[in-house]
Each structure stands twice: as C-alpha cells, then as structure tokens.
Design an enzyme around this catalytic site. Structure first.
Site, PDB file in Angstrom:
ATOM      1  N   TYR A 131      75.351  20.576  69.240  1.00 25.42           N
ATOM      2  CA  TYR A 131      75.151  19.126  69.212  1.00 25.42           C
ATOM      3  C   TYR A 131      75.958  18.498  68.070  1.00 25.42           C
ATOM      4  O   TYR A 131      76.655  17.497  68.258  1.00 25.42           O
ATOM      5  CB  TYR A 131      73.662  18.842  69.037  1.00 25.42           C
ATOM      6  CG  TYR A 131      73.284  17.391  68.875  1.00 25.42           C
ATOM      7  CD1 TYR A 131      73.381  16.497  69.942  1.00 25.42           C
ATOM      8  CD2 TYR A 131      72.785  16.923  67.666  1.00 25.42           C
ATOM      9  CE1 TYR A 131      73.011  15.176  69.787  1.00 25.42           C
ATOM     10  CE2 TYR A 131      72.408  15.606  67.503  1.00 25.42           C
ATOM     11  CZ  TYR A 131      72.520  14.730  68.570  1.00 25.42           C
ATOM     12  OH  TYR A 131      72.146  13.417  68.411  1.00 25.42           O
ATOM     13  N   SER A 139      74.888  11.180  64.524  1.00 24.30           N
ATOM     14  CA  SER A 139      73.695  11.805  63.973  1.00 24.30           C
ATOM     15  C   SER A 139      73.972  12.311  62.570  1.00 24.30           C
ATOM     16  O   SER A 139      75.101  12.703  62.246  1.00 24.30           O
ATOM     17  CB  SER A 139      73.274  12.982  64.857  1.00 24.30           C
ATOM     18  OG  SER A 139      72.269  13.751  64.221  1.00 24.30           O
TER      19      SER A 139
END
Length: 255
Positions: free
Chosen positions: A162, A149
């Site tokens: 995350y 990401s």
C-alpha cells in the site's frame, strides 16, 4: 460557507469513510459533487441523499477503478451527470481518494504479485490516467487533489505494498505540478494518518488506544478533519500552493 459556489467536483471512492466526508464538505461549500463508487451503490446513494438533505447537489456514478476501461467509464458518467445537474460538463475539482487498502498484515514476506498489481492499479495507475483524461473537462484554475497516506513517510512493514503505491501517487503530484501550472491548475497531495472511517477496529478500546498513541494529540483523526483540509486545498485560498505534500496525520510524522 459558499466558497465553492458554481464549482463542480468529482470524489472517487466517496460512498463511505474519508471519501464520503470530503464529498459532504465540498458540497457544503457549494460544489455540485459526483460521488464515485465501485460496488457499494446503496452507500453511494446514501452519500448523495445526505448531501441533498443538507441543501446540496450530487449524483452517484459507478466505476471500479483499476479495472480495464474504468477511467473512461467514470468520465463518461461524470460528464453526463454534470450536464444533467448543472448544464455543463466542466469539472473544477478532482479528488483522487479511491484506494486499495485491504492488505494490512501482508508484510514483505507475504506480499504477492497480485497484491502489488492491485495496489498500483487502483492507487497510482487509475489516478494518473484519470487526471490525464479529465483535463479536457477541467478548466484553467482547476484543482487536483491526491489522497495519500502517512505510511509513505514512516515505516509500517505490514503496509508495504500500500505504501509503495501511495508513494507513486505522490510522485504524480510532484511531476505534474509544473505541467498543470501552465493552465493555473494546482495539484497537491493530502496525507491522512489514522482516521476513524467507521471500520469496526475503531470500536476496539485496545486497538483505539494503540492507534491514538501514534499522534501527538493522543487520539485518532476524524473524517471531518481531513475533509476540512481538502476543502481548503480545493478553494481559491490555496491558489499559491502546488506540488505539495500536506501532512494531515495529526502529528504522527513528527518523529
């Protein structure tokens, strides 16, 4: 285009969103695809049906990655499914896409040990052991693709847990690259930015405008655009690329 004819692939977390898009694209290029899902059996079967309706080959396999024994469960199901579908357990392409993503809003002061443990179990630990154990099925010249990401390269405090776990995933790519190269296996990271994965937030005009502003193209990405990049990395055209971080954020990380 057929550039993955006679190839096989496993895409984790492929019942919906980016994972589904990757599965559809790889199947469209000719690969037989194992569609992994955690709990959404109906959505996984829908992914398989979409692939089959387009003339491709696929099967669904359940495993809740991050839980004890899940990697072994997944590979047992993948091996059996590949043998039934293709006559061989050979796995040419492994895409680690499944992720724990539901912690938006948990900033540094709200993160708990449970959140950290869950993120690392699904986003880093499971991919590592899946690669380790899948190497018995992956032939020389195979492909491993880790989906990370853009939050690992930019500051988003509300995504800290995350981002930490996805950063660990990127280290797996980096440190395994020279090891896997001995067998001609490439391993790369593809990092999407804000991508319309079907979440209801993308139907909110105000939220969509804010998310679009993060990209230099002033829009959010589409699942197919990420899948196209993954398909390239999975192909023979990317044979001279390994250990790489591939920015698929639509220019979000340009500064």
């Amino acid at each position: 285009m057929g550039r993955l004819l006679n190839k096989t692939a496993l895409v984790t977390g492929a019942s919906r969103g980016i994972g589904r898009g990757i599965a559809l694209r790889l199947a469209g290029d000719g690969a037989a695809v194992a569609v992994n899902y955690s709990t959404s059996e109906g959505a996984a079967k829908e992914t398989v049906a979409l692939i089959e309706e387009a003339g491709g080959r696929a099967f669904a396999v359940q495993a809740r990655l991050g839980s004890p024994g899940s990697v072994e469960q997944l590979l047992t199901g993948v091996e059996a499914g590949l043998v039934e579908l293709t006559g061989s357990a050979k796995l040419d392409i492994l895409v680690n896409n499944a992720a724990a993503t539901g912690f938006a809003g948990a900033g540094p002061g709200e993160v708990t040990e449970q959140i950290i443990d869950n993120c690392y179990a699904i986003n880093a630990k499971a991919p590592f052991f899946l690669i380790q154990q899948a190497l018995e099925l992956i032939p020389d010249g195979g492909r491993v693709i880790n989906i990370s990401s853009g939050v690992t390269h930019s500051a988003f405090p509300q995504q800290i847990a995350y981002a930490m776990s996805k950063g660990a995933l990127e280290q797996i790519t980096l440190h395994l690259a020279p090891v896997l190269a001995a067998r001609g296996i490439t391993i790369n990271t593809v990092a999407p930015g804000v991508t319309d994965n079907g979440d209801p937030v993308f139907a909110d005009p105000e939220a969509l405008e804010q998310m679009s502003a993060l990209s230099v193209f002033n829009r959010v990405g589409q699942v197919s655009e990420v899948a196209d990049i993954v398909a390239f990395v999975a192909s023979g055209d990317a044979r001279w690329m390994t250990g790489s971080f591939i920015d698929a954020t639509g220019g979000t990380l340009l500064g």
